[in-house]
Design a protein around this motif. Structure first.
Motif, PDB file in Angstrom:
ATOM      1  N   ASP A  16     -69.079  88.459 -20.967  1.00 50.73           N
ATOM      2  CA  ASP A  16     -69.025  87.924 -22.331  1.00 50.73           C
ATOM      3  C   ASP A  16     -69.919  88.723 -23.282  1.00 50.73           C
ATOM      4  O   ASP A  16     -69.760  88.663 -24.489  1.00 50.73           O
ATOM      5  CB  ASP A  16     -69.323  86.413 -22.376  1.00 50.73           C
ATOM      6  N   MET A  17     -70.846  89.510 -22.718  1.00 52.77           N
ATOM      7  CA  MET A  17     -71.666  90.374 -23.571  1.00 52.77           C
ATOM      8  C   MET A  17     -70.778  91.424 -24.242  1.00 52.77           C
ATOM      9  O   MET A  17     -70.944  91.742 -25.418  1.00 52.77           O
ATOM     10  CB  MET A  17     -72.696  91.079 -22.702  1.00 52.77           C
TER      11      MET A  17
ATOM     12  N   GLU B  94     -67.605  91.029 -24.758  1.00 52.71           N
ATOM     13  CA  GLU B  94     -66.735  90.315 -25.698  1.00 52.71           C
ATOM     14  C   GLU B  94     -67.476  90.046 -27.001  1.00 52.71           C
ATOM     15  O   GLU B  94     -66.920  90.187 -28.094  1.00 52.71           O
ATOM     16  CB  GLU B  94     -66.252  89.008 -25.073  1.00 52.71           C
ATOM     17  N   ALA B  95     -68.751  89.675 -26.878  1.00 48.59           N
ATOM     18  CA  ALA B  95     -69.559  89.465 -28.081  1.00 48.59           C
ATOM     19  C   ALA B  95     -69.656  90.773 -28.871  1.00 48.59           C
ATOM     20  O   ALA B  95     -69.546  90.777 -30.098  1.00 48.59           O
ATOM     21  CB  ALA B  95     -70.950  88.961 -27.702  1.00 48.59           C
ATOM     22  N   ALA B  96     -69.817  91.890 -28.149  1.00 52.57           N
ATOM     23  CA  ALA B  96     -69.906  93.191 -28.825  1.00 52.57           C
ATOM     24  C   ALA B  96     -68.592  93.532 -29.520  1.00 52.57           C
ATOM     25  O   ALA B  96     -68.586  94.076 -30.621  1.00 52.57           O
ATOM     26  CB  ALA B  96     -70.277  94.272 -27.820  1.00 52.57           C
ATOM     27  N   ALA B  97     -67.477  93.180 -28.870  1.00 50.79           N
ATOM     28  CA  ALA B  97     -66.171  93.439 -29.498  1.00 50.79           C
ATOM     29  C   ALA B  97     -66.041  92.639 -30.789  1.00 50.79           C
ATOM     30  O   ALA B  97     -65.569  93.146 -31.807  1.00 50.79           O
ATOM     31  CB  ALA B  97     -65.049  93.076 -28.535  1.00 50.79           C
ATOM     32  N   LEU B  98     -66.486  91.370 -30.764  1.00 52.51           N
ATOM     33  CA  LEU B  98     -66.432  90.549 -31.972  1.00 52.51           C
ATOM     34  C   LEU B  98     -67.439  91.040 -33.007  1.00 52.51           C
ATOM     35  O   LEU B  98     -67.285  90.779 -34.194  1.00 52.51           O
ATOM     36  CB  LEU B  98     -66.708  89.088 -31.615  1.00 52.51           C
ATOM     37  N   ASP B  99     -68.485  91.726 -32.545  1.00 54.59           N
ATOM     38  CA  ASP B  99     -69.471  92.302 -33.462  1.00 54.59           C
ATOM     39  C   ASP B  99     -69.030  93.681 -33.949  1.00 54.59           C
ATOM     40  O   ASP B  99     -69.835  94.426 -34.503  1.00 54.59           O
ATOM     41  CB  ASP B  99     -70.843  92.411 -32.777  1.00 54.59           C
TER      42      ASP B  99
ATOM     43  N   ILE C 223     -75.550  98.297 -25.452  1.00 49.86           N
ATOM     44  CA  ILE C 223     -75.352  97.203 -24.493  1.00 49.86           C
ATOM     45  C   ILE C 223     -75.488  97.717 -23.054  1.00 49.86           C
ATOM     46  O   ILE C 223     -76.359  97.283 -22.305  1.00 49.86           O
ATOM     47  CB  ILE C 223     -73.964  96.541 -24.655  1.00 49.86           C
TER      48      ILE C 223
ATOM     49  N   SER D  14     -78.985  97.684 -20.569  1.00 48.17           N
ATOM     50  CA  SER D  14     -78.868  96.764 -19.433  1.00 48.17           C
ATOM     51  C   SER D  14     -79.096  97.483 -18.113  1.00 48.17           C
ATOM     52  O   SER D  14     -79.465  96.864 -17.125  1.00 48.17           O
ATOM     53  CB  SER D  14     -77.488  96.100 -19.416  1.00 48.17           C
TER      54      SER D  14
ATOM     55  N   LEU E 281     -59.682  88.297 -28.022  1.00 44.07           N
ATOM     56  CA  LEU E 281     -60.157  88.683 -26.689  1.00 44.07           C
ATOM     57  C   LEU E 281     -59.018  88.647 -25.676  1.00 44.07           C
ATOM     58  O   LEU E 281     -59.128  89.213 -24.591  1.00 44.07           O
ATOM     59  CB  LEU E 281     -61.287  87.757 -26.241  1.00 44.07           C
TER      60      LEU E 281
ATOM     61  N   PRO F 292     -60.809  92.463 -32.294  1.00 41.56           N
ATOM     62  CA  PRO F 292     -61.606  91.250 -32.543  1.00 41.56           C
ATOM     63  C   PRO F 292     -62.581  91.396 -33.713  1.00 41.56           C
ATOM     64  O   PRO F 292     -62.723  90.472 -34.514  1.00 41.56           O
ATOM     65  CB  PRO F 292     -62.375  91.049 -31.242  1.00 41.56           C
ATOM     66  N   GLY F 293     -63.211  92.557 -33.808  1.00 42.74           N
ATOM     67  CA  GLY F 293     -64.250  92.728 -34.811  1.00 42.74           C
ATOM     68  C   GLY F 293     -63.731  92.791 -36.241  1.00 42.74           C
ATOM     69  O   GLY F 293     -64.508  92.686 -37.179  1.00 42.74           O
TER      70      GLY F 293
ATOM     71  N   PHE G  90     -70.302  81.737 -27.963  1.00 46.31           N
ATOM     72  CA  PHE G  90     -69.831  81.689 -26.588  1.00 46.31           C
ATOM     73  C   PHE G  90     -70.480  80.540 -25.829  1.00 46.31           C
ATOM     74  O   PHE G  90     -71.590  80.116 -26.144  1.00 46.31           O
ATOM     75  CB  PHE G  90     -70.146  83.005 -25.873  1.00 46.31           C
TER      76      PHE G  90
ATOM     77  N   ALA H 275     -74.033  84.468 -24.678  1.00 49.89           N
ATOM     78  CA  ALA H 275     -73.797  85.923 -24.690  1.00 49.89           C
ATOM     79  C   ALA H 275     -74.698  86.650 -25.676  1.00 49.89           C
ATOM     80  O   ALA H 275     -74.273  87.553 -26.384  1.00 49.89           O
ATOM     81  CB  ALA H 275     -72.320  86.231 -24.996  1.00 49.89           C
TER      82      ALA H 275
ATOM     83  N   TYR I  32     -77.605  89.339 -26.614  1.00 46.58           N
ATOM     84  CA  TYR I  32     -77.980  90.614 -26.007  1.00 46.58           C
ATOM     85  C   TYR I  32     -79.435  90.514 -25.548  1.00 46.58           C
ATOM     86  O   TYR I  32     -80.339  90.383 -26.373  1.00 46.58           O
ATOM     87  CB  TYR I  32     -77.809  91.742 -27.021  1.00 46.58           C
TER      88      TYR I  32
ATOM     89  N   HIS J   9     -81.763  92.465 -24.359  1.00 48.06           N
ATOM     90  CA  HIS J   9     -82.808  93.445 -24.655  1.00 48.06           C
ATOM     91  C   HIS J   9     -83.075  93.556 -26.150  1.00 48.06           C
ATOM     92  O   HIS J   9     -83.859  94.394 -26.566  1.00 48.06           O
ATOM     93  CB  HIS J   9     -82.394  94.794 -24.073  1.00 48.06           C
TER      94      HIS J   9
ATOM     95  N   GLY K 188     -74.010  92.905 -35.426  1.00 52.78           N
ATOM     96  CA  GLY K 188     -72.651  92.919 -35.966  1.00 52.78           C
ATOM     97  C   GLY K 188     -72.604  93.392 -37.405  1.00 52.78           C
ATOM     98  O   GLY K 188     -71.664  94.080 -37.816  1.00 52.78           O
TER      99      GLY K 188
ATOM    100  N   LYS L 292     -72.487  86.453 -40.180  1.00 52.88           N
ATOM    101  CA  LYS L 292     -71.296  87.263 -40.443  1.00 52.88           C
ATOM    102  C   LYS L 292     -70.471  86.702 -41.582  1.00 52.88           C
ATOM    103  O   LYS L 292     -69.537  87.359 -42.043  1.00 52.88           O
ATOM    104  CB  LYS L 292     -70.454  87.340 -39.170  1.00 52.88           C
TER     105      LYS L 292
END
Lengths: 292, 363
Positions: A182-183, A185-190, A201, A205, B52, B72-73, B81, B85, B87, B89, B99, B150
């Motif tokens: 889902d990380m 997926e979150a990046a795709a939405l971002d 990402i 990681s 997705l 998606p973006g 989520f 989800a 990040y 780090h 984003g 966003k």
């Protein structure tokens, strides 16, 4: 009662401790002791203090072998890390083909160094080797990889990378599979591009895995031996003699056991220093990032 | 203007059909809950809207733009989520900025939006922390904040409360309701918890078995369930369904159940299909434990649940039919007691052999 329990506990670990002392601690200390003596095959030798070390520092052959070792390590470790990461990313999927290729790329790691050098001799030999034929097909003069002073270390590096890429690849695969889906997926939405996703990402990681691979491979490649001994025997004119090959020749060719031990101890200190420096540097990098 | 429009969305994984011909229109600024059991396809539908997953057929429109061909973006949607989800780090600030930077929003604009969202969500002291240093509730707020900055046209919330403990869940539910008043966007929340759906949503979309079962405001879903599935899935405990025979003629359906009780419903008789066999739907509040004088039926107590504000009585009618009734909060009933029940026909629902629901007029 406590002391009785302590003794009983000791009894359980005694067999291991005994074995450990006999086959690890004792030889280690014996090696250190040897390095302060002048010893040959016969007799006990005699104490020379730091004499062996002083001689080493003025020995141009040892100096060259150290430089060769560093050069080949610098050629191998970054390339190996990048290739292993690239392979892991390409093969990190559930498909059957990916599983087959993971097996193929790992398979070289199970070969013995003798087989590996045999294979690569066929590839690298200028007169009938694979690369030589390829060069000829293009109408070029085949390159004498194993007899040219400037080409022999790259040849060693290529051989070693081919041989060692499997295990780091597995480490990276394990690291990649730890990253939750889902990380991404979150990046795709971002709206993150492929490069941003990789650099912001994936790579962060995998930071710990990268550090692990670099440290393990550095320590391993500073001890590179079999490839150089079997492929070129250190030649031509010492251009591919590594530090371990030097101490092997000194110990079991010229039977100067004390001198060879001193070289071994020095190499040990160098590897220790390099590893500690790497560890310290990554610790500082983490602190600069804000820590975790 | 319509916010989101789904037109004939279809999706299968391999040979398994997940969604079949789903069409739906959301009003501007509407809060809609996708409610359904696990495996009903509600999350898949949300992921198709987010981009997705790709639908096998059908179209997705958002504020008059077709978005299903877009990545998606670029769809103008933001998603929270289930497991947040975040990040790990990156600091909270970087998580929220990520984003916006990818979308090349100017730096001072990013700063402004983060500051606004942090104030609304009360996460200002957390901005420089990393997700690993925060509690589940705090991470949840950050995940919402990341969506908020966003300024999307549509928020997608995937089971947003399922990872919180009971107390925090209630509090977050209230906060989500307040948040909804502030944002100028439609919201879709996927949930399997009917209480969340009932309390938060303007409309509930009940999804089961690959398709939409019913769409309507919460009280309509509760009072006028379209079919047996909705009737049993919404409401706790589930509605009791009792096989019944259509009895005498009249303006309203009168049904006779197995133990002989005759229930006069307020369901117009002429709406029912021509058949004699139906099922009577009774919520616990339509079946009261009473003194023998006003009783319509007799039953034997099998289980008593004291909930504090009311008591639920699980009993069996004379013919062995299970039924759930309600008693006062200080009920002294115990297992094995013989009780008298009064079935309130005016609050009863009728379901035909195909499962379609019929209800009293007006309510």
């Amino acid at each position: 009662m406590t002391s009785a329990r302590d003794w009983r506990g000791l009894l359980f670990v005694a067999p291991f401790l005994l074995l450990y002392s006999v086959i690890l601690i004792f030889p280690l200390l014996r090696g250190v002791w040897l390095s302060f003596n002048q010893v040959d095959l016969f007799g006990d030798g005699h104490f020379v203090g730091l004499g062996n070390y002083a001689r080493l520092l003025n020995d141009p052959i040892f100096g060259t072998s150290l430089i060769n070792t560093f050069e080949v390590t610098l050629m191998i470790v970054p390339a190996l890390t990048i290739i292993a990461l690239g392979l892991a990313m390409a093969l990190n999927r559930g498909s059957r083909n990916a599983a087959i290729f993971r097996g193929i790329f790992f398979s070289s790691a199970v070969l013995s160094v003798t087989i590996v050098t045999l294979i690569w001799r066929f590839v690298l030999a200028p007169d009938a080797g694979l690369l030589g034929e390829l060069w000829k097909a293009f109408g070029w003069q085949p390159l004498p990889f194993l007899s040219d002073e400037n080409l022999v270390l790259p040849a060693l590096a290529i051989t070693t990378i081919w041989w060692s890429v499997g295990f780091p690849m597995l480490l990276f695969l394990a690291g990649l599979q730890q990253i939750p889906g889902d990380m991404y997926e979150a990046a795709a939405l971002d709206n993150a591009s492929r490069w941003t996703t990789f650099s912001r990402i994936t790579l962060p990681s995998l930071r710990r895995t990268v550090v692990l691979v670099v440290m393990l491979q550095t320590a391993a490649q500073l001890q590179l031996f079999g490839q150089s001994q079997l492929l070129t025997a250190g030649g031509p004119s010492g251009a591919s003699r590594t530090a371990v090959l030097f101490l092997f020749e000194t110990a079991f060719g010229r039977w100067e056991l004390g001198y060879a031990s001193a070289a071994a101890e020095l190499l040990f200190l160098i590897i220790l220093a390099v590893t500690i420096t790497q560890y310290w540097a990554t610790g500082r990098a983490t602190a600069a990032q804000g820590g975790r | 203007m319509a916010s989101l429009e789904l037109k004939g969305v279809r999706k299968s994984f391999g040979s398994t059909l997940i969604l079949e011909d789903v069409s739906l229109t959301l009003d501007a600024r509407e809060f809609v809950a996708f409610l359904g059991p696990s495996g009903s396809g509600k999350s898949t539908l949300l992921r198709i809207i987010a981009g997705l997953e790709t639908a096998d057929a059908g179209e997705v429109w958002l504020e008059s733009f077709r978005i299903d061909p877009l990545p998606p973006g670029e769809r103008g949607v933001a998603m929270v989520f289930q497991h947040y989800a975040l990040y790990p780090h990156m600091s909270v600030r970087e998580n929220m900025a990520f984003g916006l930077r990818n979308a090349r929003v100017p730096k001072d604009e990013i700063e402004r939006r983060i500051a606004d969202a942090a104030r609304v969500l009360e996460i200002e002291p957390l901005l420089d922390r990393k997700p690993g240093e925060m509690s589940g509730g705090q991470r949840q707020r950050v995940a919402i904040g990341r969506a908020l900055v966003k300024e999307p046209k549509l928020f997608l919330l995937d089971e947003p409360l399922s990872n919180l403990d009971a107390a925090l869940r209630l509090r977050t539910r209230v906060e989500l309701a307040q948040l909804k008043q502030r944002v100028d966007a439609a919201v879709i929340m996927v949930t399997h918890d009917q209480a969340e759906a009932m309390t938060l949503a303007d409309r509930i979309v009940v999804i089961n078995d690959r398709t939409i079962q019913q769409v309507g405001p919460p009280m309509e879903i509760y009072n006028r369930p379209a079919n047996v599935f909705v009737a049993q899935f919404v409401g706790s405990p589930a509605m009791t369904l009792v096989p019944a025979q259509l009895a005498e003629n009249g303006d309203y359906a009168t049904l006779k159940i197995g133990d002989g009780t005759v229930v006069e419903t307020r369901v117009p008789r002429d709406r029912l299909p021509p058949s004699a066999h139906f099922r009577l739907g009774l919520r616990p509040e339509a079946v009261r434990v009473v003194g023998s004088g006003e009783a319509t039926s007799k039953a034997k107590v099998e289980l008593v649940e004291r909930l504090g504000e009311r008591t639920l009585v699980y009993a069996r009618l004379g013919d062995g039919q299970p039924i759930t009734a309600e008693d006062q909060r200080d009920s002294r009933l115990k297992i094995g007691d013989e009780i008298a029940l009064r079935i309130d026909g005016a609050a009863a629902h009728v379901f035909d052999a195909d499962g379609a629901g019929y209800h009293r007029t007006g309510a």
